[in-house]
Design an enzyme around this catalytic site. Structure first.
Site, PDB file in Angstrom:
ATOM      1  CG  HIS A 135      -0.508   0.373   2.475  1.00  7.83           C
ATOM      2  ND1 HIS A 135      -0.172  -0.733   3.468  1.00  7.83           N
ATOM      3  CD2 HIS A 135      -0.239   1.417   3.180  1.00  7.83           C
ATOM      4  CE1 HIS A 135       0.440   0.111   4.447  1.00  7.83           C
ATOM      5  NE2 HIS A 135       0.409   1.121   4.501  1.00  7.83           N
ATOM      6  CG  ASP A 194      -0.235  -4.118   2.776  1.00  8.09           C
ATOM      7  OD1 ASP A 194      -0.034  -3.447   1.718  1.00  8.09           O
ATOM      8  OD2 ASP A 194      -0.150  -3.300   3.778  1.00  8.09           O
ATOM      9  N   GLY A 208       3.666   6.317   8.548  1.00  4.28           N
ATOM     10  CA  GLY A 208       4.799   6.470   7.937  1.00  4.28           C
ATOM     11  C   GLY A 208       5.976   5.006   8.411  1.00  4.28           C
ATOM     12  CB  SER A 262       3.477   1.514   6.262  1.00  2.00           C
ATOM     13  OG  SER A 262       2.182   1.475   6.802  1.00  2.00           O
TER      14      SER A 262
END
Length: 489
Positions: free
Chosen positions: A129, A159, A233, A235
């Site tokens: 993402h 993901d 942030g 991620s």
């Protein structure tokens, strides 16, 4: 960082109120057979090492391989006041500046995340993402060097995305992937990433839970939960154990405010390794074992009917003919309670354990059949693409214009995860603003019939939609239900 707002009730705040008490003396006769415990004497630290406990060695070993990821995507600009098209006014109103930016017909959408370099050649992992739809990806290392990156593999189902840094002289700093199965609840972990774009940040916590399966983030619901502070942030950043090994990729938080509230989730390293191996093999998608059976969770009522001590396991609902499940002897009504010696409490846990097995040989399933334990060897084979995809995008004037469809096969159904049909054509993409988008066509819709014509291949759909009609009658399957819509031509 993906943010999720839990639906459970807000935590209650406990307020302590105290009033002055009158002095009282109460005598209690202690039982003679139960001696009072001795008080624990405070102990002075015995060495400088005990006084200066620090995670600095672990951070020094891993932080250089944790990077910042900047993804940029050109988007159509919204039409606004003509003054904003003047560079002079854009300068004062915060419009983008410089070559390639701020054109009257486009704007730049930016995304910020983190990533982990897992190989000295510049191979790295981040969240899908973070880079989804990006036209340009820029990576900044902890030592301030910056590199462009290319996408080797995207896997929306987990993901995860695998990138490769371009350029650079010599080896890049990298980390070692550990095994998430070695973790225990209570283990100390560090979360390293770039929250809010402030720069590389390290937070510390413990493993709060393992094998979280009711989170609703990705197709494979099996997460490490931690109370290490994770914020937007973070991620794609690393969850690191006490030995400096990456045991997970931080991906989401539960939050009411948008900031960390002590509930963060990381994708286990064992799943990361599967995606990495697929990227290294040169494939454009992740190949996983296919069971060929549908499973359901065990409720308390089902557990009572099966005389189980507790409601755990995955109950087999259907078995596809010719599938690995049938070849391995799995039957409808079997209860799967373990994969390769690992207990599985529900279908999500089974899906993770099964999907992380290598594509070779077989895996042993622990099964209960009619109250008796049984071990079955299931071949580890990929879902077959028995029917060629024959991908097409409908371009003619019809309610399906702008929809991209492919022929159904076990491989396609496995990729989309929500498909119960075995034949027909399925929507895999819809152009924004197209007739198909306006008629609410969704990815995963299986088109069964158009204007009385059965749709078995994508060529059938192209032929039927190429003929003008005053009224369109479209029958499709969505989420296990068959729907029919009448639309004007």
């Amino acid at each position: 960082m993906m943010r999720f707002t839990p639906v459970f009730a807000a935590a209650l705040a406990l307020v302590a109120c105290a009033a002055p008490l009158q002095a009282q003396t109460t005598t209690v006769q202690a039982p003679l057979a139960t001696p009072m415990p001795m008080p624990i004497e405070p102990r002075v630290p015995a060495s400088r090492a005990e006084i200066g406990l620090s995670f600095a060695p672990v951070v020094a070993r891993t932080a250089p391989a944790i990077v910042n990821v900047y993804a940029m995507r050109a988007m159509p600009a919204r039409r606004g006041p003509s003054l904003l098209e003047d560079p002079f006014f854009r300068r004062f109103f915060g419009g983008p500046q410089g070559p390639g930016f701020g054109g009257p017909n486009e704007r730049i959408q930016r995304a910020l995340g983190s990533g982990v370099i897992v190989d000295p050649s510049g191979l790295m992992v981040t969240n899908n993402h973070v880079i989804e739809g990006a036209d340009e990806i820029r990576v900044s290392l902890a030592d301030k060097r910056e590199f462009d990156a290319e996408v080797l593999l995207r896997d929306p189902r987990t993901d995860l995305a695998v990138l490769k840094l371009k350029g650079g002289k010599g080896a890049f700093p990298s980390v070692v992937l550990g095994s998430s199965d070695d973790l225990q609840v209570g283990d100390i972990v560090l979360a390293i990433g770039n929250p809010f774009g402030v720069g590389q940040t390290v937070t510390q916590g413990i493993v709060s839970a393992l094998a979280r399966t009711q989170v609703g983030i990705t197709d494979y619901q099996f997460f490490i939960q931690t109370d290490a502070a994770i914020n937007p942030g973070n991620s794609g950043g690393a969850l690191v154990d006490g030995a400096g090994r990456v045991v997970g990729i931080n991906t989401a938080i539960f939050s009411r405010s948008g900031g960390s509230q002590g509930i963060g989730f990381a994708i286990p390293a064992d799943m990361v390794r599967v995606v990495l191996e697929s990227a290294l093999s040169g494939g454009n998608s992740v190949r996983r074992p296919w069971l060929g059976a549908t499973l359901q969770s065990v409720t308390q009522d089902i557990a009572d009917s099966l005389d189980l001590p507790r409601p755990v396991g995955s109950l087999v609902q259907t078995v596809r003919p010719g599938s690995p499940a049938e070849k391995g002897g799995l039957r409808v009504g079997d209860l799967i309670v373990g994969v390769a010696g690992q207990e599985v409490d529900d279908p999500d846990a089974f899906g993770y354990r099964f999907a992380t097995r290598p594509l070779s040989g077989s895996v042993q399933l622990s099964v209960i059949r009619q109250g008796k334990p049984l071990a079955l060897a299931i071949p580890l084979l990929p879902a077959p693409e028995s029917t060629p995809r024959e991908e097409v995008t409908v371009t003619n004037r019809s309610p399906l214009g702008g929809a991209t469809v492919v022929n159904l096969s076990p491989a396609v159904a496995e990729e989309l995860r929500t498909i119960e049909a075995e034949n027909g054509v399925v929507v895999i993409a819809v152009v924004e603003g197209s007739p198909a988008d306006m008629t609410n066509m969704k990815v995963g819709d299986v088109i069964l019939e158009v204007n009385g014509v059965k749709i078995e291949r994508t060529a059938d759909l192209v032929r039927v939609t190429g003929q003008p009609a005053r009224v369109w009658r479209i029958t499709l399957q969505r989420g296990g239900r068959t729907l029919t819509a009448m639309l004007p031509g």
